[in-house]
Motif scaffolding. Structure first.
Motif, PDB file in Angstrom:
ATOM      1  N   THR A  31       0.751  -1.198   0.145  1.00  0.00           N
ATOM      2  CA  THR A  31      -0.162  -0.015   0.194  1.00  0.00           C
ATOM      3  C   THR A  31       0.930   1.197   0.015  1.00  0.00           C
ATOM      4  OG1 THR A  31      -0.006   0.065   2.492  1.00  0.00           O
ATOM      5  CG2 THR A  31      -1.849  -1.281   1.370  1.00  0.00           C
ATOM      6  N   ASN A  48      -0.957  -7.245  -1.890  1.00  0.00           N
ATOM      7  CA  ASN A  48      -1.860  -6.657  -2.673  1.00  0.00           C
ATOM      8  C   ASN A  48      -1.948  -7.055  -4.059  1.00  0.00           C
ATOM      9  OD1 ASN A  48      -3.224  -5.160  -0.101  1.00  0.00           O
ATOM     10  ND2 ASN A  48      -1.350  -4.292  -0.185  1.00  0.00           N
ATOM     11  N   TRP A  49      -2.187  -8.221  -4.469  1.00  0.00           N
ATOM     12  CA  TRP A  49      -2.277  -8.509  -5.891  1.00  0.00           C
ATOM     13  C   TRP A  49      -3.230  -7.700  -6.722  1.00  0.00           C
ATOM     14  CZ3 TRP A  49       1.788 -11.484  -7.555  1.00  0.00           C
ATOM     15  CH2 TRP A  49       2.328 -12.180  -6.212  1.00  0.00           C
ATOM     16  N   SER A  50      -4.001  -7.217  -6.102  1.00  0.00           N
ATOM     17  CA  SER A  50      -5.064  -6.005  -6.882  1.00  0.00           C
ATOM     18  C   SER A  50      -4.588  -5.188  -7.312  1.00  0.00           C
ATOM     19  CB  SER A  50      -6.200  -5.823  -5.845  1.00  0.00           C
ATOM     20  OG  SER A  50      -5.789  -5.015  -4.630  1.00  0.00           O
ATOM     21  N   ASN A  51      -3.250  -4.598  -6.888  1.00  0.00           N
ATOM     22  CA  ASN A  51      -2.576  -3.514  -7.447  1.00  0.00           C
ATOM     23  C   ASN A  51      -2.412  -3.663  -8.980  1.00  0.00           C
ATOM     24  OD1 ASN A  51      -2.559  -2.336  -4.605  1.00  0.00           O
ATOM     25  ND2 ASN A  51      -0.181  -2.488  -4.618  1.00  0.00           N
ATOM     26  N   TYR A  52      -2.080  -4.898  -9.273  1.00  0.00           N
ATOM     27  CA  TYR A  52      -1.870  -4.928 -10.592  1.00  0.00           C
ATOM     28  C   TYR A  52      -3.135  -4.844 -11.667  1.00  0.00           C
ATOM     29  CZ  TYR A  52       2.722  -6.973  -9.753  1.00  0.00           C
ATOM     30  OH  TYR A  52       3.932  -7.054  -9.198  1.00  0.00           O
ATOM     31  N   ILE A  53      -4.538  -5.183 -10.977  1.00  0.00           N
ATOM     32  CA  ILE A  53      -5.547  -4.909 -11.841  1.00  0.00           C
ATOM     33  C   ILE A  53      -5.896  -3.528 -11.765  1.00  0.00           C
ATOM     34  CG2 ILE A  53      -7.951  -5.404 -11.563  1.00  0.00           C
ATOM     35  CD1 ILE A  53      -7.535  -8.110 -10.556  1.00  0.00           C
ATOM     36  N   ARG A  54      -5.597  -2.796 -10.554  1.00  0.00           N
ATOM     37  CA  ARG A  54      -6.099  -1.426 -10.583  1.00  0.00           C
ATOM     38  C   ARG A  54      -4.931  -0.601 -11.529  1.00  0.00           C
ATOM     39  NH1 ARG A  54      -6.354  -1.311  -4.049  1.00  0.00           N
ATOM     40  NH2 ARG A  54      -8.431  -2.304  -3.820  1.00  0.00           N
ATOM     41  N   THR A  55      -3.976  -1.159 -11.527  1.00  0.00           N
ATOM     42  CA  THR A  55      -2.893  -0.171 -12.516  1.00  0.00           C
ATOM     43  C   THR A  55      -3.334  -0.423 -13.750  1.00  0.00           C
ATOM     44  OG1 THR A  55      -0.975  -1.008 -11.031  1.00  0.00           O
ATOM     45  CG2 THR A  55      -0.442  -0.806 -13.334  1.00  0.00           C
ATOM     46  N   TRP A  56      -3.784  -1.827 -14.348  1.00  0.00           N
ATOM     47  CA  TRP A  56      -4.007  -1.933 -15.761  1.00  0.00           C
ATOM     48  C   TRP A  56      -5.431  -1.004 -16.056  1.00  0.00           C
ATOM     49  CZ3 TRP A  56      -1.113  -4.037 -19.000  1.00  0.00           C
ATOM     50  CH2 TRP A  56      -1.438  -4.282 -20.306  1.00  0.00           C
ATOM     51  N   GLU A  57      -6.143  -0.867 -14.966  1.00  0.00           N
ATOM     52  CA  GLU A  57      -7.427  -0.107 -15.097  1.00  0.00           C
ATOM     53  C   GLU A  57      -7.334   1.346 -15.036  1.00  0.00           C
ATOM     54  OE1 GLU A  57     -10.125  -2.036 -12.394  1.00  0.00           O
ATOM     55  OE2 GLU A  57     -10.509  -3.696 -13.624  1.00  0.00           O
ATOM     56  N   TYR A 236       1.695   1.644  -7.795  1.00  0.00           N
ATOM     57  CA  TYR A 236       0.941   1.299  -8.976  1.00  0.00           C
ATOM     58  C   TYR A 236       2.089   1.313 -10.223  1.00  0.00           C
ATOM     59  CZ  TYR A 236      -3.397   1.667  -6.390  1.00  0.00           C
ATOM     60  OH  TYR A 236      -4.543   1.447  -5.802  1.00  0.00           O
TER      61      TYR A 236
END
Length: 270
Positions: A31, A48-57, A236
């Motif tokens: 974070t 926080n693997w969701s960082n990659y999804i948020r980065t792509w979006e 990110y």
């Protein structure tokens, strides 16, 4: 004992080289509060693997990837074809002033790229190529001194008797280059392709200068969305940088055999 010392030194060197990559990966899973904490943590407290999804979006990275692939593919094709053909001419086609011309080509390596930056921009602007991919792609089809030198050294290892035998059978130089020269210089071709891919894929200055339309942006320009005037979203940015770096690592992993052979200038004729 000597073998153990070599192993320890190599292991220590490997850790030093890989530590920035690990720091990038670790930061991409943190974070922002943990990224800015002191003392810094070597491992993320929560992954926080969701960082990659948020980065792509966060930006149209799918479009940026397609744009980068188009540019990179054409640059690789242009560099391989133009440099190998020019190098074959310098190595196997005798003509007056060949050595002088080759020396002039090598001399261009001493000219810093920033010296020609403004004249190139003025030229492309007068051609109406600003905000297009032409300034990023077209120069690849006119050769580069280093690639010409590398490929010429490999072509020099091809026996002249083989070229003469093909000419006696009625083969043209273009046919000899395509059917004999290219297959025998695969390591050097792979090396040029890897260098070209890496250069085009990671190019930041070229797209920054010539591309104004966001729909034409490449991945390197797209990563700047995470950098602001007041703060930078380091988690990110590291996640995006790692995703951009991944294709380069994969390409090198699969072609490292040819890359190592290509660096060894004496392996061209083996």
């Amino acid at each position: 004992m000597l073998r153990l010392i070599n192993f320890v030194l190599l292991a220590a060197g490997s850790l030093m080289i890989l530590s920035p990559l690990w720091w990038m990966f670790s930061t991409s899973l943190k974070t922002m509060a943990e990224v800015m904490s002191f003392p810094p943590t070597f491992f993320p407290e929560s992954w926080n693997w969701s960082n990659y999804i948020r980065t792509w979006e966060a930006a149209p990275f799918t479009q940026y990837t397609i744009n980068t692939l188009v540019i990179t593919t054409l640059v690789v094709i242009g560099n391989v074809l133009s440099n190998s053909f020019i190098a074959y001419g310098f190595a196997k086609i005798p003509f007056r002033g060949r050595n002088v011309l080759f020396a002039i080509v090598l001399a261009t390596m001493m000219i810093p790229g920033f010296v020609t930056l403004i004249p190139q921009y003025v030229l492309f602007a007068k051609l109406g190529w600003v905000n297009t991919y032409y300034p990023l792609i077209v120069p690849a089809f006119f050769g580069s001194a280093f690639n010409i030198f590398l490929l010429r050294q490999f072509y020099m290892t091809i026996p002249n008797e083989l070229i003469e035998a093909a000419k006696m059978e009625g083969a043209s130089h273009f046919y000899i280059w395509r059917k004999i020269g290219l297959p025998l210089t695969k390591p050097a071709i792979a090396t040029v392709a890897i260098f070209s891919f890496n250069g085009a894929w990671n190019d930041f200055l070229g797209p920054l200068l010539y591309l104004n339309d966001e729909n034409l942006y490449t991945l390197q320009i797209g990563l700047q969305v995470f950098k602001g005037q007041l703060n930078t979203q380091w988690n990110y940015l590291m996640a995006g940088s790692l995703l951009v770096l991944l294709p380069v690592i994969v390409i090198f992993f699969f072609f490292q055999k040819y890359f190592i052979q290509g660096i060894n200038l004496q392996s061209g004729g083996k």
